[in-house]
Write a protein that holds these residues in place. Structure first.
Motif, mmCIF file in Angstrom:
data_model
loop_
_atom_site.group_PDB
_atom_site.id
_atom_site.type_symbol
_atom_site.label_atom_id
_atom_site.label_comp_id
_atom_site.label_asym_id
_atom_site.label_seq_id
_atom_site.Cartn_x
_atom_site.Cartn_y
_atom_site.Cartn_z
ATOM 1 N N ARG A 138 64.515 2.216 11.888
ATOM 2 C CA ARG A 138 63.767 1.665 13.014
ATOM 3 C C ARG A 138 63.110 2.774 13.828
ATOM 4 N N VAL A 139 63.880 3.779 14.192
ATOM 5 C CA VAL A 139 63.296 4.901 14.933
ATOM 6 C C VAL A 139 62.326 5.667 14.044
ATOM 7 N N LEU A 163 59.737 12.205 25.393
ATOM 8 C CA LEU A 163 60.234 11.251 26.385
ATOM 9 C C LEU A 163 60.660 9.927 25.760
ATOM 10 N N TRP A 164 60.113 9.611 24.619
ATOM 11 C CA TRP A 164 60.373 8.316 23.978
ATOM 12 C C TRP A 164 61.268 8.473 22.761
ATOM 13 N N ILE A 165 60.890 9.368 21.859
ATOM 14 C CA ILE A 165 61.639 9.526 20.609
ATOM 15 C C ILE A 165 62.880 10.385 20.812
ATOM 16 N N LEU A 166 62.699 11.607 21.312
ATOM 17 C CA LEU A 166 63.856 12.489 21.474
ATOM 18 C C LEU A 166 64.858 11.917 22.474
ATOM 19 N N ASN A 167 64.384 11.197 23.458
ATOM 20 C CA ASN A 167 65.304 10.579 24.414
ATOM 21 C C ASN A 167 66.237 9.589 23.732
ATOM 22 N N THR A 168 65.679 8.778 22.825
ATOM 23 C CA THR A 168 66.535 7.780 22.167
ATOM 24 C C THR A 168 67.421 8.397 21.088
ATOM 25 N N THR A 169 66.938 9.449 20.387
ATOM 26 C CA THR A 169 67.773 10.049 19.341
ATOM 27 C C THR A 169 68.833 10.978 19.905
ATOM 28 N N LEU A 170 68.559 11.598 21.036
ATOM 29 C CA LEU A 170 69.540 12.516 21.625
ATOM 30 C C LEU A 170 70.562 11.801 22.502
ATOM 31 N N PHE A 171 70.142 10.756 23.205
ATOM 32 C CA PHE A 171 71.022 10.130 24.192
ATOM 33 C C PHE A 171 71.403 8.688 23.840
ATOM 34 N N GLU A 172 70.421 7.838 23.605
ATOM 35 C CA GLU A 172 70.732 6.434 23.325
ATOM 36 C C GLU A 172 71.466 6.270 22.002
ATOM 37 N N LEU A 173 71.099 7.061 20.997
ATOM 38 C CA LEU A 173 71.816 7.007 19.726
ATOM 39 C C LEU A 173 73.269 7.431 19.901
ATOM 40 N N LYS A 217 54.276 -4.042 16.437
ATOM 41 C CA LYS A 217 54.067 -4.875 17.624
ATOM 42 C C LYS A 217 54.878 -6.168 17.565
ATOM 43 N N LYS A 218 55.402 -6.508 16.379
ATOM 44 C CA LYS A 218 56.249 -7.701 16.242
ATOM 45 C C LYS A 218 57.733 -7.374 16.317
ATOM 46 N N THR A 219 58.068 -6.092 16.480
ATOM 47 C CA THR A 219 59.474 -5.681 16.479
ATOM 48 C C THR A 219 59.978 -5.442 17.894
ATOM 49 N N PRO A 220 61.249 -5.704 18.138
ATOM 50 C CA PRO A 220 61.794 -5.494 19.491
ATOM 51 C C PRO A 220 61.968 -4.025 19.848
ATOM 52 N N THR A 273 63.628 0.956 22.961
ATOM 53 C CA THR A 273 64.150 1.842 21.913
ATOM 54 C C THR A 273 65.651 1.675 21.685
ATOM 55 N N ARG A 274 66.365 1.083 22.618
ATOM 56 C CA ARG A 274 67.791 0.851 22.390
ATOM 57 C C ARG A 274 68.006 -0.148 21.252
ATOM 58 N N GLN A 275 66.979 -0.944 20.968
ATOM 59 C CA GLN A 275 67.068 -1.889 19.861
ATOM 60 C C GLN A 275 67.085 -1.180 18.505
ATOM 61 N N CYS A 276 66.726 0.103 18.492
ATOM 62 C CA CYS A 276 66.806 0.868 17.241
ATOM 63 C C CYS A 276 68.249 0.951 16.738
ATOM 64 N N TRP A 277 69.195 0.870 17.673
ATOM 65 C CA TRP A 277 70.605 1.054 17.312
ATOM 66 C C TRP A 277 71.422 -0.225 17.457
#
Length: 387
Positions: free
Chosen positions: A229-230, A281-291, A154-157, A162-166
């Motif tokens: 992060r992810v 919708l949250w995890i796979l979206n960021t690892t497949l597309f945002e990453l 809760k203290k992490t961006p 989720t784009r902040q993971c990268w």
């Protein structure tokens, strides 16, 4: 060996373009994940296992007895050297020909021998007390680690975006809280990897073993490549449903059936929402597309995503089994056996047997089911895969 390691940890396979292992070397200014840190998981896994033994003995067992959880296992079969030898050395499920031979040898009728073998098989099933202690340990650990993960995240961006993971990769310093979270989770999964061979038998043993392998692999490789992060999001998401599941099992063992049914239905909702909704919708979206958008294409990206897709397949399989159990609960007014149970139900081995003509047949069958007279849908599972 050095050559094999150099080949295995090829930078162009594991890291994005223009990123090298030198970029991930810790400095005086910032610490980064190091492969050597993973060795800490093995002694810590042993410590976790020892803590578990102490917890079950001195905390869980007194709690179970205080809640009047049944301490005895299934009724033991009448001692018989001949049948015991057949059971241990030849077969636990004698065919008709062997039953007839034993009947003549012992002067017992066939039904009495069948009943003896049923009781002897049930005798090897774990007691409700043991299952309660195991569930209480898992409940306690999942509650602790989930609470820790939520307080940290809760203290992490990247929890909120989720784009902040990268963002800023690979220069994402390793925070002490993240390092602790990762190593404890990895250690716990290592402890499960080995303890499952001595734990209460699970119906989904093969699926859970696959899950543990995938989990350990994902945690290890994501740590080494600083994709942590992810990883923290995935870990926290998977722990949520397991807390409710273990609570439902404990209620079941205490014969608090209404509470157990309510908790199981709550678990079903939390599991399906988190694993079939939030995870893709949250995890796979960021690892497949945002990453891919942030770091480009590199081979390890697809390795990670394939492993995550394997997890998603397991989620779908478990969700199907859970929905079946929940449907029976709604349609019949009570929760049926959950297919994620870790103990083969003994109900199929219990049947009313007429009194035998032989004097030995006065031994009665064990009249309890795998769930000790209550619904057996939660006789000690998991996790959800958890994880």
């Amino acid at each position: 060996m050095a050559g094999i390691l150099a080949w295995f940890w090829n930078e162009r396979f594991w890291l994005p373009h223009n990123v090298t292992w030198a970029d991930l070397q810790s400095t005086e200014e910032a610490a980064f994940p190091q492969a050597e840190d993973l060795y800490l998981a093995f002694p810590l896994a042993f410590c976790i296992f020892m803590i578990r033994l102490l917890f079950e003995r001195f905390i869980a067992k007194p709690c179970a007895l205080g809640l009047k959880v049944q301490a005895n296992g299934p009724q033991k079969a009448q001692p018989n050297a001949i049948l015991e030898k057949v059971f241990t050395a030849i077969t636990k499920h004698p065919d008709e020909k062997r039953l007839e031979g034993l009947s003549k040898q012992l002067d017992w009728d066939v039904r009495s021998i069948q009943r003896w073998f049923r009781q002897r098989r049930n005798q090897e099933k774990p007691s409700t007390l043991r299952k309660f202690c195991e569930s209480m340990w898992r409940f306690t650990f999942y509650l602790y680690i989930f609470t820790y993960g939520v307080r940290f995240l809760k203290k992490t961006p990247w929890l909120w975006n989720t784009r902040q993971c990268w963002s800023g990769y690979p220069y994402q310093p390793l925070m002490p809280d993240l390092h602790y979270y990762y190593i404890v989770e990895l250690s716990f999964y290592w402890s499960l990897m080995f303890s499952q061979f001595i734990d209460v038998k699970r119906k989904d043993f093969g699926i859970m073993f696959t899950h543990h392998i995938v989990a350990v692999t994902l945690i290890s490789f994501s740590y080494v490549t600083n994709l942590t992060r992810v990883g923290t999001l995935i870990l926290c998401l998977h722990d949520a449903a397991d807390i409710v599941l273990e609570a439902a099992k404990m209620a079941n063992y205490c014969k608090c059936q209404k509470l157990s049914d309510l908790l199981f239905l709550t678990f079903a909702v939390v599991f399906i929402v988190s694993r079939l909704g939030i995870f893709p919708l949250w995890i796979l979206n960021t690892t497949l597309f945002e990453l891919y958008e942030a770091l480009g294409n590199f081979p390890a990206l697809w390795v990670f995503n394939v492993l995550l897709m394997v997890l998603q397949i397991l989620h779908c399989l478990w969700s199907y089994l859970i929905i079946k159990a929940a449907y029976k609960a709604i349609s019949k007014g009570k929760v049926a056996k959950d297919s994620r149970s870790d103990v083969e139900s003994s109900s199929d081995e219990e049947e009313t047997v007429p009194r035998s003509k032989a004097p030995h047949s006065t031994v009665t069958t064990n009249g309890t089911s795998g769930a000790n007279g209550t619904n057996g849908y939660l006789t000690g599972a998991t996790s959800s895969e958890e994880h």
